[in-house]
Write an enzyme that holds these catalytic residues in place. Sequence first.
Site, PDB file in Angstrom:
ATOM      1  N   THR A  47     -21.475 -20.935 -13.797  1.00  0.00           N
ATOM      2  CA  THR A  47     -20.651 -21.729 -12.875  1.00  0.00           C
ATOM      3  C   THR A  47     -20.935 -21.449 -11.393  1.00  0.00           C
ATOM      4  O   THR A  47     -21.133 -22.404 -10.636  1.00  0.00           O
ATOM      5  CB  THR A  47     -19.158 -21.564 -13.194  1.00  0.00           C
ATOM      6  N   TYR A  88       0.795  -1.226   0.000  1.00  0.00           N
ATOM      7  CA  TYR A  88       0.000   0.000   0.000  1.00  0.00           C
ATOM      8  C   TYR A  88       0.836   1.289   0.000  1.00  0.00           C
ATOM      9  O   TYR A  88       0.479   2.249  -0.701  1.00  0.00           O
ATOM     10  CB  TYR A  88      -0.995  -0.016   1.161  1.00  0.00           C
ATOM     11  N   GLU A 126      -8.512  -6.676   4.853  1.00  0.00           N
ATOM     12  CA  GLU A 126      -7.818  -7.790   4.210  1.00  0.00           C
ATOM     13  C   GLU A 126      -7.056  -8.643   5.213  1.00  0.00           C
ATOM     14  O   GLU A 126      -6.961  -9.870   5.048  1.00  0.00           O
ATOM     15  CB  GLU A 126      -6.887  -7.243   3.116  1.00  0.00           C
TER      16      GLU A 126
END
Length: 399
Positions: A277, A95, A137
């Site tokens: 899918t 980052y 995250e």
Amino acid sequence: MLSERTIQIVKSTAPVLQTYGKDITARFYETLFRDHPALLNIFNQTNQKAGRQPTALANTVYAAALHIDQLETLLPVVKQIGHKHRSIGVKAEHYPIVGEYLLRAIKDVLKDDATEDILQAWEEAYGVIASIFIQVEQDMYEEAQNQTGGWEGYRDFYVDKVVRETPEVTSFYVKPSDHQPLATFLPGQYVSVKLSVPHETYTHIRQYSLSDAPGKDYYRITVKRETGIEEGIVSTYLHDQVKEGDILPLSAPAGDFVYEANPEKPVVFISSGIGITPVVSMLKHLVHEHPSQKLTHIHAVRNSEHYALKREMNDLGQSVRLYVAYSQPTVSDYEQNDFQLEGRMNEDVLNQWIEDKDATYYVCGSESFMKSILSSLKALGVKEESVHYEFFGPKMSTV
């Protein structure tokens, strides 16, 4: 917390970013990869060359500028992007690099209009936004690694079985090479496959939906061969080179296009082509877990020869109301009479096929298909919060 002055400066740049955003992000990626070429092992190079990723990043930066005083409203988008970042291996240490090159790009494109006040405000704002992404995250990394059968980074899987579904679609059944437990996943999620393709300088990473229900001792991905030279690098390699016994490195399942449990409400799935899918995964799971739930699947495809996983859909029997639209039916299709529409779906067709408009909707397909379907659902009075969607293209990313 951002100062009021910083918020006002950043919001004032929104019109400029709307106009020059793509120029800024194109410049950003150009200089970033020039100075840090190793990052090309992470990023989808095809999306870069086609200009799709710079566009996605430009949209994200513009949204951040508009909502800098209400960043909580961006949290759903942050989580969607966070799944992608965790899946491909974006880490906290990336980052600061991104921030540096983004500010450089703003200066390069806007030149004297990028005053010191603007650059300082964006540096401060980027720091706050980056910290949100890093925390989201990090939580995802920990969840993926600490779950039963979970792992960090990429784990080797061997190809247990290869099944040709249509002339252009193949399914790969894979199992962990270490024979250790396999993490479950939410129906609709995807995995990242990392490949070293011969004669390619950098590794390639692609995301493929898990196309079978969870709870098996294998994962299955169902891959369409792409026709473009750039687009087809990975899919062509998988189709032509990968065979039973070969090794594929996979990241742990990720993604937020997943079934949100509400057994009391009808569910309508609308898909096109290879967009079937994740839908197959969700439908097979629901038929098993909630056999009494009212389920409808509407699918658009060229014809039966290109209808991937058709047999599995038919095997669901009376549990799912199936409607199929063929744009180019074959002679055999007419003889079998196993489709409901020749041509493309529109608002009138959907109005006939959807019995209960107050349902939950999951839509997946190409971008043009998605825009058409979402517009039709809106015209039919379907509430925006009832519609979940995923288009098969580059997912928005901040890096």
